[in-house]
Design a protein around this motif. Structure first.
Motif, PDB file in Angstrom:
ATOM      1  N   LEU A   1       0.828  -1.203   0.000  1.00 48.52           N
ATOM      2  CA  LEU A   1       0.000   0.000   0.000  1.00 48.52           C
ATOM      3  C   LEU A   1       0.863   1.254   0.000  1.00 48.52           C
ATOM      4  O   LEU A   1       0.337   2.367  -0.059  1.00 48.52           O
ATOM      5  N   LYS A   2       2.169   1.054   0.056  1.00 50.68           N
ATOM      6  CA  LYS A   2       3.115   2.164   0.131  1.00 50.68           C
ATOM      7  C   LYS A   2       4.236   1.944  -0.882  1.00 50.68           C
ATOM      8  O   LYS A   2       4.540   0.804  -1.259  1.00 50.68           O
ATOM      9  N   THR A   3       4.882   3.026  -1.292  1.00 48.01           N
ATOM     10  CA  THR A   3       6.063   2.915  -2.142  1.00 48.01           C
ATOM     11  C   THR A   3       7.235   2.432  -1.295  1.00 48.01           C
ATOM     12  O   THR A   3       7.173   2.451  -0.054  1.00 48.01           O
ATOM     13  N   ASN A   4       8.315   2.027  -1.944  1.00 49.10           N
ATOM     14  CA  ASN A   4       9.491   1.579  -1.189  1.00 49.10           C
ATOM     15  C   ASN A   4      10.022   2.691  -0.295  1.00 49.10           C
ATOM     16  O   ASN A   4      10.429   2.438   0.844  1.00 49.10           O
ATOM     17  N   LEU A   5      10.010   3.924  -0.789  1.00 50.43           N
ATOM     18  CA  LEU A   5      10.476   5.045   0.028  1.00 50.43           C
ATOM     19  C   LEU A   5       9.588   5.221   1.255  1.00 50.43           C
ATOM     20  O   LEU A   5      10.092   5.430   2.367  1.00 50.43           O
TER      21      LEU A   5
ATOM     22  N   ALA B   1       2.171  -4.078   9.923  1.00 54.94           N
ATOM     23  CA  ALA B   1       2.605  -5.203   9.089  1.00 54.94           C
ATOM     24  C   ALA B   1       1.619  -5.539   7.983  1.00 54.94           C
ATOM     25  O   ALA B   1       1.995  -5.685   6.812  1.00 54.94           O
ATOM     26  N   ARG B   2       0.324  -5.677   8.326  1.00 50.61           N
ATOM     27  CA  ARG B   2      -0.618  -6.162   7.311  1.00 50.61           C
ATOM     28  C   ARG B   2      -2.037  -5.699   7.594  1.00 50.61           C
ATOM     29  O   ARG B   2      -2.522  -5.762   8.726  1.00 50.61           O
ATOM     30  N   LEU B   3      -2.700  -5.241   6.545  1.00 52.45           N
ATOM     31  CA  LEU B   3      -4.112  -4.881   6.619  1.00 52.45           C
ATOM     32  C   LEU B   3      -4.928  -6.063   6.106  1.00 52.45           C
ATOM     33  O   LEU B   3      -4.773  -6.490   4.957  1.00 52.45           O
ATOM     34  N   VAL B   4      -5.771  -6.611   6.968  1.00 52.83           N
ATOM     35  CA  VAL B   4      -6.638  -7.746   6.611  1.00 52.83           C
ATOM     36  C   VAL B   4      -8.051  -7.405   7.061  1.00 52.83           C
ATOM     37  O   VAL B   4      -8.254  -6.964   8.196  1.00 52.83           O
TER      38      VAL B   4
ATOM     39  N   MET C   1      -8.396   1.702   1.712  1.00 57.47           N
ATOM     40  CA  MET C   1      -7.118   1.062   2.025  1.00 57.47           C
ATOM     41  C   MET C   1      -5.959   2.041   1.999  1.00 57.47           C
ATOM     42  O   MET C   1      -5.070   1.997   2.854  1.00 57.47           O
ATOM     43  N   LEU C   2      -5.954   2.926   1.023  1.00 55.97           N
ATOM     44  CA  LEU C   2      -4.828   3.841   0.860  1.00 55.97           C
ATOM     45  C   LEU C   2      -4.780   4.913   1.946  1.00 55.97           C
ATOM     46  O   LEU C   2      -3.799   5.644   2.049  1.00 55.97           O
ATOM     47  N   ASN C   3      -5.821   4.985   2.749  1.00 57.82           N
ATOM     48  CA  ASN C   3      -5.823   5.915   3.872  1.00 57.82           C
ATOM     49  C   ASN C   3      -5.358   5.253   5.166  1.00 57.82           C
ATOM     50  O   ASN C   3      -5.329   5.901   6.210  1.00 57.82           O
ATOM     51  N   GLN C   4      -5.010   3.966   5.102  1.00 58.09           N
ATOM     52  CA  GLN C   4      -4.541   3.246   6.285  1.00 58.09           C
ATOM     53  C   GLN C   4      -3.010   3.338   6.396  1.00 58.09           C
ATOM     54  O   GLN C   4      -2.330   3.641   5.435  1.00 58.09           O
ATOM     55  N   HIS C   5      -2.504   3.048   7.581  1.00 59.70           N
ATOM     56  CA  HIS C   5      -1.053   3.172   7.810  1.00 59.70           C
ATOM     57  C   HIS C   5      -0.285   1.896   7.522  1.00 59.70           C
ATOM     58  O   HIS C   5       0.943   1.884   7.595  1.00 59.70           O
TER      59      HIS C   5
END
Length: 429
Positions: free
Chosen positions: A224-228, A352-355, A393-397
Motif C-alpha cells: 500500500l506504500k512505495t518503497n520510500l 505489518a498487514r491490513l486484513v 485502504m490507501l488511507n490506512q497506515h
C-alpha cells in the motif's frame, strides 16, 4: 537598449542560480544524478493505459477517489467472462519471456536502480511464500522490487511444474532474488508454514549483513506504500518491531494446549495434551505477518529460549498465529515489547498487514464495525479486495494488505500498482 541589457543580465543571473541549485542537488544525491531532465528520462517507467493492459478500460483515478459509478463499472467487468480471460497471463508467458532477462525487465518496467539515496542506504529483506498464481507473484515482486533489497522465494514442494518453472525463470533474472535453499511441503495451519519462513530467514540472514528489516509476504499480498514510504515508516520505528501481539483469546487456547499432527497432508488432533511451554513463556496471539528488525531474526536463529519454543510449537495448531507474537514479548529480543498486557498490539495498530475479517466488517458509519464492508468476496472469512476497497485502504497506515487475486479482481491490483508507480516516480522531484 538599456532595458534589453538589464533583461539579459537578469537572465544570466537566473541561469547561474539554477545551475547552482542543480550542483547542490547533484552533491546531495551523488549516486542518482538529479538532473532537471531526470524525471522526463524515466517517465517510461510509469504504467500507462497505452501499454495495452485490458484493465486500462477502467478509470483508476475515479476508482481511487471512490467514484461509485467507476467502481460499479469495474465490478461488472470482473464478472465478464471475456474480460476475465483477457487479463490472465499464462505460466508459459513467464517461462518464455524470462529467457531474455533484459527484455523481460525492460518490458515489465522493473526499477533497476535505487530511486533515492535514502532507500539505497536502508535495504530490506523479504520472504515470499508462494505455491500458485504466478501472475499474482510477479506483479507483487515488480511492485516491491528495488536492487538494494534482497528477496527469498519459497516455492511449495507441491506446486505445479509450470508454476515452478515460471517462478524459477523470474527469480533467475535478478541477482538479489533467489529461491530458498530448502523448500518444504506447506500445510495450512501446520508447522511447515512457519518452517518455510524460517528457512528464508536463515538464507536472508546469511546472504547479506546490510539489510535493516525483514518483511514476510505471501503471493496474495500487495503493498500500500512505495518503497520510500516503507523505508521512512521503518526508520520511524527506531529499531522496534511492528506486528500483532495480544492476549490469547479463550476460544483459541486449544490450539496450544492440545498436540496436533499432519496426516495425509492435513493437520489433525493427535489426541493428547501438550506440556506447558518452556521457561513458562506466556503464549500470546498474533498472525503470520511481521515487520521486524535484523536483531529479531538473529534471536530467532540463535537464542536458546526461542529454539526451545520452536521445538515445543511444532505440534501445535496454526503456530504462525502465536510464535512470532510470543517472541515479540520475550525480554532481550531486539525491538520487543514487555509481556505486560498494556503493551498488547492489535493488527489494526501494527503496520505489518491490513486484513479485513468478515466478522469485523460493517456498514459505513457503524460504531461496531472495525472497517467497511468488503467490495470483493470472502475466502476463509478474509476479504479478497475489490476495486471499491482501494480508497479506504490507501488511507490506512499499513505497509501491505492481504488478500488480492487477479482471478477475482485484477482491476484492484492494476489501479493500485499504477498508483504506486506514479507516486514512486513523483517522489523523485
Amino acid at each position: 537598449m538599456k532595458r534589453l541589457k538589464q533583461r539579459c543580465l537578469l537572465l544570466l543571473k537566473l541561469t547561474a542560480v539554477l545551475a547552482s541549485l542543480w550542483m547542490i542537488s547533484m552533491l546531495s544525491h551523488p549516486k542518482i544524478g538529479w538532473h532537471p531532465t531526470y524525471i522526463l528520462r524515466y517517465s517510461w517507467l510509469e504504467y500507462e493505459d497505452a501499454d495495452g493492459s485490458p484493465e486500462s478500460v477502467c478509470d483508476c483515478s475515479a476508482i481511487l477517489q471512490g467514484d461509485m459509478e467507476a467502481v460499479e463499472q469495474a465490478k461488472l467487468l470482473t464478472i465478464t467472462k471475456d474480460f476475465k480471460k483477457s487479463v490472465q497471463i499464462p505460466d508459459e508467458y513467464y517461462i518464455h519471456a524470462t529467457k531474455d532477462c533484459g527484455n523481460f525487465k525492460s518490458s515489465r518496467k522493473y526499477l533497476t536502480f535505487p530511486l533515492s539515496q535514502e532507500e539505497e542506504e536502508f535495504p530490506l529483506a523479504y520472504s515470499m511464500v508462494v505455491h500458485h498464481k504466478v501472475q499474482n507473484f510477479e506483479r507483487l515482486l515488480r511492485a516491491i522490487y528495488a536492487p538494494q533489497n534482497i528477496y527469498c522465494v519459497h516455492m511449495d514442494n507441491k506446486s505445479e511444474p509450470s508454476v515452478v518453472s515460471a517462478i524459477r525463470g523470474i527469480t533467475s533474472c535478478f541477482p538479489n532474488v533467489f529461491m530458498v535453499s530448502q523448500a518444504v511441503n506447506v500445510v495450512y495451519a501446520a508447522w511447515p508454514r512457519v518452517q518455510a519462513d524460517l528457512n528464508c530467514m536463515t538464507d536472508l540472514y546469511n546472504a547479506s549483513t546490510r539489510w535493516k528489516y525483514f518483511i514476510n509476504l505471501c503471493g496474495q499480498d500487495f503493498p500500500l506504500k512505495t518503497n520510500l514510504e516503507i523505508v521512512q515508516a521503518l526508520r520511524s520505528l527506531k529499531g522496534s518491531n511492528s506486528l500483532e501481539s495480544e492476549k490469547m483469546p479463550p476460544e483459541k487456547k486449544w490450539r496450544v494446549s492440545n498436540a496436533h499432527q499432519i496426516v495425509d497432508g492435513q493437520i489433525q488432533a493427535a489426541g493428547r495434551a501438550k506440556m506447558p511451554p518452556p521457561f513458562n513463556l506466556p503464549i500470546v496471539s498474533g498472525n503470520a505477518y511481521i515487520v521486524v528488525n535484523r536483531g529479531y531474526i538473529r534471536s530467532v536463529l540463535e537464542d536458546n529460549r526461542i529454539q526451545a519454543l520452536i521445538e515445543w510449537a511444532k505440534d501445535t495448531y496454526s503456530p504462525d498465529e502465536f510464535l512470532w507474537a510470543t517472541i515479540q514479548r520475550m525480554p532481550g529480543v531486539p525491538g520487543s515489547l514487555w509481556p505486560n498486557p498494556k503493551y498488547d498490539m492489535t493488527d489494526i495498530n501494527a503496520i505489518a498487514r491490513l486484513v479485513k475479517w468478515q466478522w469485523h466488517e460493517g456498514p459505513l458509519g457503524s460504531m461496531q464495525a472495525v472497517y467497511p464492508e468488503c467490495h470483493g468476496t470472502h475466502v476463509r472469512a478474509i476479504c479478497v479486495y475489490g476495486a471499491g476497497d482501494l480508497q479506504w485502504m490507501l488511507n490506512q497506515h499499513h505497509l501491505f494488505a492481504n488478500k488480492f487475486d487477479t482471478d477475482i479482481d485484477p482491476i484492484a491490483i492494476y489501479c493500485l500498482e499504477k498508483y504506486l508507480r506514479q507516486k514512486a516516480l513523483a517522489e523523485l522531484h
